[in-house]
Design a protein around this motif. Sequence first.
Motif, PDB file in Angstrom:
ATOM      1  N   TYR A 284      53.030  39.073  49.463  1.00  0.00           N
ATOM      2  CA  TYR A 284      53.387  38.260  48.413  1.00  0.00           C
ATOM      3  C   TYR A 284      52.332  37.152  48.177  1.00  0.00           C
ATOM      4  O   TYR A 284      52.013  36.446  49.407  1.00  0.00           O
ATOM      5  CB  TYR A 284      54.859  37.839  48.580  1.00  0.00           C
ATOM      6  CG  TYR A 284      55.235  37.173  47.518  1.00  0.00           C
ATOM      7  CD1 TYR A 284      55.860  37.519  46.450  1.00  0.00           C
ATOM      8  CD2 TYR A 284      55.368  35.613  47.821  1.00  0.00           C
ATOM      9  CE1 TYR A 284      56.505  36.772  45.315  1.00  0.00           C
ATOM     10  CE2 TYR A 284      55.783  34.614  46.614  1.00  0.00           C
ATOM     11  CZ  TYR A 284      56.612  35.304  45.761  1.00  0.00           C
ATOM     12  OH  TYR A 284      56.902  34.439  44.683  1.00  0.00           O
ATOM     13  N   ALA A 285      51.928  36.645  47.139  1.00  0.00           N
ATOM     14  CA  ALA A 285      50.920  35.644  47.067  1.00  0.00           C
ATOM     15  C   ALA A 285      51.594  33.997  47.580  1.00  0.00           C
ATOM     16  O   ALA A 285      52.368  33.771  46.579  1.00  0.00           O
ATOM     17  CB  ALA A 285      50.260  35.525  45.781  1.00  0.00           C
ATOM     18  N   ARG A 286      50.970  33.446  48.374  1.00  0.00           N
ATOM     19  CA  ARG A 286      51.370  32.194  48.824  1.00  0.00           C
ATOM     20  C   ARG A 286      50.315  31.074  48.735  1.00  0.00           C
ATOM     21  O   ARG A 286      49.256  31.648  49.347  1.00  0.00           O
ATOM     22  CB  ARG A 286      52.062  32.052  50.150  1.00  0.00           C
ATOM     23  CG  ARG A 286      53.489  32.940  50.015  1.00  0.00           C
ATOM     24  CD  ARG A 286      54.324  32.796  51.372  1.00  0.00           C
ATOM     25  NE  ARG A 286      55.775  33.323  51.196  1.00  0.00           N
ATOM     26  CZ  ARG A 286      56.062  34.661  51.510  1.00  0.00           C
ATOM     27  NH1 ARG A 286      55.041  35.243  51.606  1.00  0.00           N
ATOM     28  NH2 ARG A 286      57.197  34.921  51.531  1.00  0.00           N
ATOM     29  N   ALA A 287      50.268  30.083  48.230  1.00  0.00           N
ATOM     30  CA  ALA A 287      49.254  29.173  48.113  1.00  0.00           C
ATOM     31  C   ALA A 287      48.533  28.815  49.703  1.00  0.00           C
ATOM     32  O   ALA A 287      47.276  28.662  49.752  1.00  0.00           O
ATOM     33  CB  ALA A 287      49.462  27.888  47.639  1.00  0.00           C
ATOM     34  N   SER A 288      49.522  28.875  50.640  1.00  0.00           N
ATOM     35  CA  SER A 288      48.977  28.538  51.929  1.00  0.00           C
ATOM     36  C   SER A 288      48.179  30.004  52.574  1.00  0.00           C
ATOM     37  O   SER A 288      47.792  29.679  53.644  1.00  0.00           O
ATOM     38  CB  SER A 288      50.066  28.178  52.828  1.00  0.00           C
ATOM     39  OG  SER A 288      51.140  29.369  52.917  1.00  0.00           O
ATOM     40  N   GLU A 289      48.273  30.910  51.896  1.00  0.00           N
ATOM     41  CA  GLU A 289      47.882  32.224  52.642  1.00  0.00           C
ATOM     42  C   GLU A 289      46.611  32.741  51.808  1.00  0.00           C
ATOM     43  O   GLU A 289      46.178  33.897  52.086  1.00  0.00           O
ATOM     44  CB  GLU A 289      48.870  33.349  52.656  1.00  0.00           C
ATOM     45  CG  GLU A 289      50.252  32.690  53.716  1.00  0.00           C
ATOM     46  CD  GLU A 289      51.134  33.939  53.765  1.00  0.00           C
ATOM     47  OE1 GLU A 289      50.992  34.722  53.239  1.00  0.00           O
ATOM     48  OE2 GLU A 289      52.175  33.487  54.481  1.00  0.00           O
TER      49      GLU A 289
ATOM     50  N   PRO B 155      43.062  33.783  50.895  1.00  0.00           N
ATOM     51  CA  PRO B 155      41.928  33.855  51.530  1.00  0.00           C
ATOM     52  C   PRO B 155      40.864  33.138  51.357  1.00  0.00           C
ATOM     53  O   PRO B 155      40.856  32.559  49.790  1.00  0.00           O
ATOM     54  CB  PRO B 155      41.770  35.300  51.392  1.00  0.00           C
ATOM     55  CG  PRO B 155      42.800  36.001  50.934  1.00  0.00           C
ATOM     56  CD  PRO B 155      43.624  35.250  50.324  1.00  0.00           C
ATOM     57  N   ASP B 156      39.608  32.651  51.916  1.00  0.00           N
ATOM     58  CA  ASP B 156      38.486  32.057  51.555  1.00  0.00           C
ATOM     59  C   ASP B 156      37.676  32.761  50.821  1.00  0.00           C
ATOM     60  O   ASP B 156      36.765  33.391  51.427  1.00  0.00           O
ATOM     61  CB  ASP B 156      37.800  31.134  52.647  1.00  0.00           C
ATOM     62  CG  ASP B 156      36.783  30.393  52.356  1.00  0.00           C
ATOM     63  OD1 ASP B 156      36.434  30.055  50.943  1.00  0.00           O
ATOM     64  OD2 ASP B 156      36.341  29.622  53.214  1.00  0.00           O
TER      65      ASP B 156
END
Length: 213
Positions: free
Chosen positions: A200-205, A207-208
């Motif tokens: 699930y996409a979270r802003a804190s996770e 990737p760079d």
Amino acid sequence: MYYTREDIEMMNKVQKIKFMNAVSGIKPANLIGTISEAGQSNLAIFSSVVHLGSAPPLLGFVLRPTGEVPRHTYENILQNKQYTINHVQRSFTKNAHYTSAKIDRTDSEFKTCGLTEEYLADLKAPFVKESEIKMGLEFREAIPIKWNDTIFVIGEIQHLVIPDSALGEEEDIDLAQIEGVGISGLNTYYDLKKIERYPYARASEIPDFNANR
């Protein structure tokens, strides 16, 4: 090739229909089953079914202009307020495709196209027995779209059938497991292949993505 709005308008009818049905990408292939008050079943393929929300569980689909052309699906939905949506699988894409032919009102696409009516629970409308994932819906609303005289039909899912084999990790539905298919244009069908599953996409996770650019 680059097309302006004027170029699109100058296309012949067939080219325009094919292009405009394909440019949005591959869409889900579904068969919508209905039945008239007289007990005549009807089945038609649609590529416009979309998810509208989960609480309540709503799905919508687009009906082309009624005009002088009979739209048995819509007539039956208005009569009985119920219908089914059935996924198309690879094994019966040809059968499903030919439900789009204009056949007589007194004939059923189920019989003409070699598919089987199935009745479940208390729903009046027929399901497609060959389909692995199927939904029974109650009609909720029909919204006219004035720009092209189409109708957006909204229904609420009352019955849901999913095989155990299609249930993946964390209760995801794996459409590749049941050989689900998609449609592009008017008559081209595609296999669905699972590429990857992400968390699930979270802003804190996030990737760079720029690290190696």
